[in-house]
Scaffold this motif. Sequence first.
Motif, PDB file in Angstrom:
ATOM      1  N   GLN A 198       0.840  -1.195   0.000  1.00  0.00           N
ATOM      2  CA  GLN A 198       0.000   0.000   0.000  1.00  0.00           C
ATOM      3  C   GLN A 198       0.875   1.245   0.000  1.00  0.00           C
ATOM      4  N   MET A 245      -2.888  -2.460   8.620  1.00  0.00           N
ATOM      5  CA  MET A 245      -3.109  -3.351   7.474  1.00  0.00           C
ATOM      6  C   MET A 245      -3.752  -4.637   7.951  1.00  0.00           C
ATOM      7  N   SER A 289      -5.974  -1.681   3.965  1.00  0.00           N
ATOM      8  CA  SER A 289      -5.210  -0.763   4.805  1.00  0.00           C
ATOM      9  C   SER A 289      -6.125   0.367   5.255  1.00  0.00           C
TER      10      SER A 289
END
Lengths: 113, 115
Positions: free
Chosen positions: A25, A32, A93
């Motif tokens: 991400q 996450m 996330s």
Amino acid sequence: EAAVTQSPRNKVAVTGGKVTLSCNQTNNHNNMYWYRQDTGHGLRLIHYSYGAGSTEKGDIPDGYKASRPSQENFSLILELATPSQTSVYFCASGRQGSNERLFFGHGTKLSVL
Amino acid sequence: GDSVTQTEGLVTVTEGLPVMLNCTYQTAYSDVAFFWYVQYLNEAPKLLLRSSTDNKRTEHQGFHATLHKSSSSFHLQKSSVQLSDSALYYCALRKNQGGSAKLIFGEGTKLTVSS
């Protein structure tokens, strides 16, 4: 729009083999997550992390390990894959805070034969 | 423990008619928020709407929901569904826990809109 990238998109593994699912991400999010999606069960939390170097067990952690080597990357590891782990896996996330939304990757379809 | 319950696994509605998808929850935490995520076929789940304020209506894309803490509910409603609303809908709660905030999903409701 925040970006979460999963690889691979599809994976076929053999029973007893090792499988690693990767997630990246670029949102600079602390949190996450790894979920698996199965019909009738919805999205179930496997592992999560609140920062680099941390991993926490979710609701169904058995048979899975997780690794968060950096802010950007979060991996899910199946050391000894079993057919019951055939599923679609989603990484997500999000920022810290109960009211913050999660951003999901497009999923990895895993088949364990 | 914390949980989210969606009683309908499958809902079929005719285009133009109203729909309500049920969501109830259990949690002892006060610092929580509630979400509806939508997942279209072969896509990732994405946020539809969210709320953490009791008795306040929240709206997005024609859908609305009101958090009712007295009945532990966060039902999703739309007054006139469209074919494009066909999707999988998840209710979820997120709570702060230690250094992270877990998001707990219900089982999901598949909405099919027919013409």
